[in-house]
Design a protein around this motif. Structure first.
Motif, PDB file in Angstrom:
ATOM      1  N   MET A   1      47.756 -12.485 -21.092  1.00  0.00           N
ATOM      2  CA  MET A   1      47.115 -13.699 -20.588  1.00  0.00           C
ATOM      3  C   MET A   1      45.604 -13.478 -20.562  1.00  0.00           C
ATOM      4  N   LYS A   2      44.871 -14.091 -21.492  1.00  0.00           N
ATOM      5  CA  LYS A   2      43.440 -13.889 -21.591  1.00  0.00           C
ATOM      6  C   LYS A   2      42.713 -15.218 -21.448  1.00  0.00           C
ATOM      7  N   PHE A   3      41.615 -15.170 -20.719  1.00  0.00           N
ATOM      8  CA  PHE A   3      40.797 -16.356 -20.541  1.00  0.00           C
ATOM      9  C   PHE A   3      39.355 -15.977 -20.842  1.00  0.00           C
ATOM     10  N   SER A   4      38.636 -16.846 -21.559  1.00  0.00           N
ATOM     11  CA  SER A   4      37.211 -16.623 -21.715  1.00  0.00           C
ATOM     12  C   SER A   4      36.519 -16.959 -20.402  1.00  0.00           C
ATOM     13  N   LEU A   5      35.343 -16.376 -20.194  1.00  0.00           N
ATOM     14  CA  LEU A   5      34.606 -16.635 -18.960  1.00  0.00           C
ATOM     15  C   LEU A   5      34.308 -18.117 -18.811  1.00  0.00           C
ATOM     16  N   PHE A   6      33.944 -18.778 -19.908  1.00  0.00           N
ATOM     17  CA  PHE A   6      33.649 -20.213 -19.855  1.00  0.00           C
ATOM     18  C   PHE A   6      34.891 -20.999 -19.446  1.00  0.00           C
ATOM     19  N   ALA A   7      36.035 -20.648 -20.050  1.00  0.00           N
ATOM     20  CA  ALA A   7      37.275 -21.367 -19.735  1.00  0.00           C
ATOM     21  C   ALA A   7      37.642 -21.194 -18.268  1.00  0.00           C
ATOM     22  N   ILE A   8      37.484 -19.968 -17.753  1.00  0.00           N
ATOM     23  CA  ILE A   8      37.815 -19.711 -16.344  1.00  0.00           C
ATOM     24  C   ILE A   8      36.929 -20.518 -15.424  1.00  0.00           C
ATOM     25  N   MET A   9      35.637 -20.572 -15.724  1.00  0.00           N
ATOM     26  CA  MET A   9      34.686 -21.283 -14.870  1.00  0.00           C
ATOM     27  C   MET A   9      34.961 -22.777 -14.863  1.00  0.00           C
ATOM     28  N   ASN A  10      35.572 -23.290 -15.925  1.00  0.00           N
ATOM     29  CA  ASN A  10      35.796 -24.727 -16.027  1.00  0.00           C
ATOM     30  C   ASN A  10      37.262 -25.113 -15.856  1.00  0.00           C
ATOM     31  N   GLN A  11      38.079 -24.173 -15.407  1.00  0.00           N
ATOM     32  CA  GLN A  11      39.491 -24.450 -15.237  1.00  0.00           C
ATOM     33  C   GLN A  11      39.860 -24.437 -13.764  1.00  0.00           C
ATOM     34  N   GLN A  12      40.877 -25.223 -13.424  1.00  0.00           N
ATOM     35  CA  GLN A  12      41.385 -25.248 -12.059  1.00  0.00           C
ATOM     36  C   GLN A  12      42.823 -24.749 -12.052  1.00  0.00           C
ATOM     37  N   PHE A  13      43.197 -24.122 -10.930  1.00  0.00           N
ATOM     38  CA  PHE A  13      44.521 -23.548 -10.804  1.00  0.00           C
ATOM     39  C   PHE A  13      45.126 -23.954  -9.470  1.00  0.00           C
ATOM     40  N   GLY A  14      46.451 -23.965  -9.418  1.00  0.00           N
ATOM     41  CA  GLY A  14      47.118 -24.357  -8.184  1.00  0.00           C
ATOM     42  C   GLY A  14      48.393 -23.571  -7.975  1.00  0.00           C
ATOM     43  N   VAL A  15      48.941 -23.715  -6.764  1.00  0.00           N
ATOM     44  CA  VAL A  15      50.193 -23.062  -6.406  1.00  0.00           C
ATOM     45  C   VAL A  15      51.010 -24.029  -5.554  1.00  0.00           C
ATOM     46  N   CYS A  16      52.321 -23.976  -5.701  1.00  0.00           N
ATOM     47  CA  CYS A  16      53.202 -24.810  -4.890  1.00  0.00           C
ATOM     48  C   CYS A  16      53.336 -24.190  -3.511  1.00  0.00           C
ATOM     49  N   ASN A  17      53.013 -24.964  -2.468  1.00  0.00           N
ATOM     50  CA  ASN A  17      53.103 -24.463  -1.097  1.00  0.00           C
ATOM     51  C   ASN A  17      54.179 -25.193  -0.303  1.00  0.00           C
ATOM     52  N   LEU A  18      55.124 -25.834  -1.008  1.00  0.00           N
ATOM     53  CA  LEU A  18      56.269 -26.485  -0.392  1.00  0.00           C
ATOM     54  C   LEU A  18      57.546 -25.878  -0.981  1.00  0.00           C
TER      55      LEU A  18
ATOM     56  N   ALA B   1      46.955 -12.820  -9.749  1.00  0.00           N
ATOM     57  CA  ALA B   1      47.779 -12.021  -8.839  1.00  0.00           C
ATOM     58  C   ALA B   1      49.192 -12.584  -8.754  1.00  0.00           C
ATOM     59  N   LEU B   2      49.320 -13.898  -8.700  1.00  0.00           N
ATOM     60  CA  LEU B   2      50.642 -14.518  -8.668  1.00  0.00           C
ATOM     61  C   LEU B   2      51.360 -14.331  -9.995  1.00  0.00           C
ATOM     62  N   HIS B   3      50.616 -14.348 -11.096  1.00  0.00           N
ATOM     63  CA  HIS B   3      51.216 -14.184 -12.411  1.00  0.00           C
ATOM     64  C   HIS B   3      51.828 -12.795 -12.562  1.00  0.00           C
ATOM     65  N   ASP B   4      51.219 -11.811 -11.926  1.00  0.00           N
ATOM     66  CA  ASP B   4      51.702 -10.439 -12.009  1.00  0.00           C
ATOM     67  C   ASP B   4      52.711 -10.105 -10.908  1.00  0.00           C
ATOM     68  N   LEU B   5      53.032 -11.074 -10.073  1.00  0.00           N
ATOM     69  CA  LEU B   5      53.933 -10.852  -8.938  1.00  0.00           C
ATOM     70  C   LEU B   5      55.373 -10.674  -9.407  1.00  0.00           C
ATOM     71  N   HIS B   6      56.055  -9.735  -8.786  1.00  0.00           N
ATOM     72  CA  HIS B   6      57.450  -9.499  -9.126  1.00  0.00           C
ATOM     73  C   HIS B   6      58.301  -9.392  -7.858  1.00  0.00           C
ATOM     74  N   THR B   7      58.032 -10.270  -6.912  1.00  0.00           N
ATOM     75  CA  THR B   7      58.774 -10.271  -5.654  1.00  0.00           C
ATOM     76  C   THR B   7      59.250 -11.684  -5.378  1.00  0.00           C
ATOM     77  N   ILE B   8      60.567 -11.872  -5.268  1.00  0.00           N
ATOM     78  CA  ILE B   8      61.130 -13.205  -5.067  1.00  0.00           C
ATOM     79  C   ILE B   8      62.184 -13.173  -3.970  1.00  0.00           C
ATOM     80  N   LEU B   9      62.702 -14.341  -3.652  1.00  0.00           N
ATOM     81  CA  LEU B   9      63.786 -14.456  -2.679  1.00  0.00           C
ATOM     82  C   LEU B   9      65.126 -14.398  -3.402  1.00  0.00           C
ATOM     83  N   GLY B  10      66.069 -13.685  -2.800  1.00  0.00           N
ATOM     84  CA  GLY B  10      67.364 -13.461  -3.423  1.00  0.00           C
ATOM     85  C   GLY B  10      68.336 -14.602  -3.227  1.00  0.00           C
ATOM     86  N   LEU B  11      69.598 -14.325  -3.495  1.00  0.00           N
ATOM     87  CA  LEU B  11      70.632 -15.358  -3.566  1.00  0.00           C
ATOM     88  C   LEU B  11      71.235 -15.654  -2.195  1.00  0.00           C
TER      89      LEU B  11
END
Length: 268
Positions: free
Chosen positions: A1-18, A81-91
């Motif tokens: 997963m690679k981003f140019s500095l320009f792309a990062i500065m002009n991009q927005q990111f989000g996470v589901c908090n529900l 950090a979330l992209h590299d996360l490997h911790t989830i809720l089980g069954l």
């Protein structure tokens, strides 16, 4: 997963908090739900309107629209950090987390992403949560022996187009969520999943966890299920169910007929 500095500065990111957020094909409450976000699912924001966000989900590169009130904006560092996360809720049927500042509780579903917790406390951006229970670290080497039990967790869950939980799930949502328990990433739709993995030449060579794909009269792949062995399949059709399968396709004892025509079998 690679981003140019320009792309990062002009991009927005989000996470589901529900706990579970509908992803729609168009920016309208009347538009069909094509998928769902789980707590901790993160995404890139492609477009915004007064009410809606057009997003690209990191887990499966799936696009759709969500309500602007159903997410939290994050910085690029948090996205990584979330992209590299490997911790989830089980069954388990549900998992409870509590916002420590307000004591508000959220009931989360299996497969939700949990940032690394210390003594069961974790942060999602600036919000501190306490987890009532344990997380798991998905392990690919446990897949072949554990996939049948993981799939059985969803047995008799009602069919829901775009659904990804035990309270409603579709065929490719079932495969995606089961594989997620083992750290294996599948695309969202059946035809996309059919492009992954290696071809299994004969039904008799199937192992538990192989994916069987089925097409319609036009040859388009429209259904997928998880092989339990070379004679049985678990899939979402009306509900999550176990049926017999042979070289012709899925045979339903309830209806006394073949319901799905076998196209290919893949091993991820």
């Amino acid at each position: 997963m690679k981003f140019s500095l320009f792309a990062i500065m002009n991009q927005q990111f989000g996470v589901c908090n529900l706990s579970l957020v509908p992803v729609r094909t168009e920016p309208s409450d009347r538009s069909e739900m094509s998928s769902q976000l789980l707590f901790g699912d993160h995404f890139t924001i492609l477009e915004t309107t007064d009410k809606w966000l057009h997003i690209l989900i990191a887990h499966d590169d799936y696009e759709g629209w969500i309500d602007r009130k159903q997410f939290e904006e994050i910085e690029h560092a948090a996205f990584v950090a979330l992209h590299d996360l490997h911790t989830i809720l089980g069954l388990s049927l549900s998992h409870t987390i509590t916002k420590t500042a307000s004591n508000e509780k959220l009931n989360l579903i299996a497969g939700s992403n949990i940032p690394n917790a210390l003594d069961r406390f974790f942060y999602l951006r600036d919000t501190k949560y306490k987890l009532e229970g344990d997380t798991i670290k998905p392990a690919k080497d446990k897949f072949r022996n554990g996939v049948a039990d993981a799939a059985m967790f969803y047995l008799n869950a009602p069919y829901l187009w775009g659904g990804k939980s035990v309270f409603g799930i579709d065929c490719s949502g079932l495969t995606q969520m089961v594989f997620r328990q083992f750290g294996l990433k599948l695309k969202r739709d059946a035809y996309q999943q059919a492009e992954q993995g290696e071809l299994v030449g004969f039904l008799q060579e199937c192992k538990a966890g192989d994916l069987a794909f089925f097409d319609n009269d036009e040859g388009r792949i429209v259904h997928v299920g998880i092989m339990l062995d070379n004679e049985q399949i678990i899939h979402a059709s009306g509900r999550v169910r176990i049926d017999s399968i042979d070289n012709q396709g899925i045979f339903s004892k309830e209806s006394g007929r073949y319901t799905h025509k076998l196209r290919i079998i893949k091993r991820i």
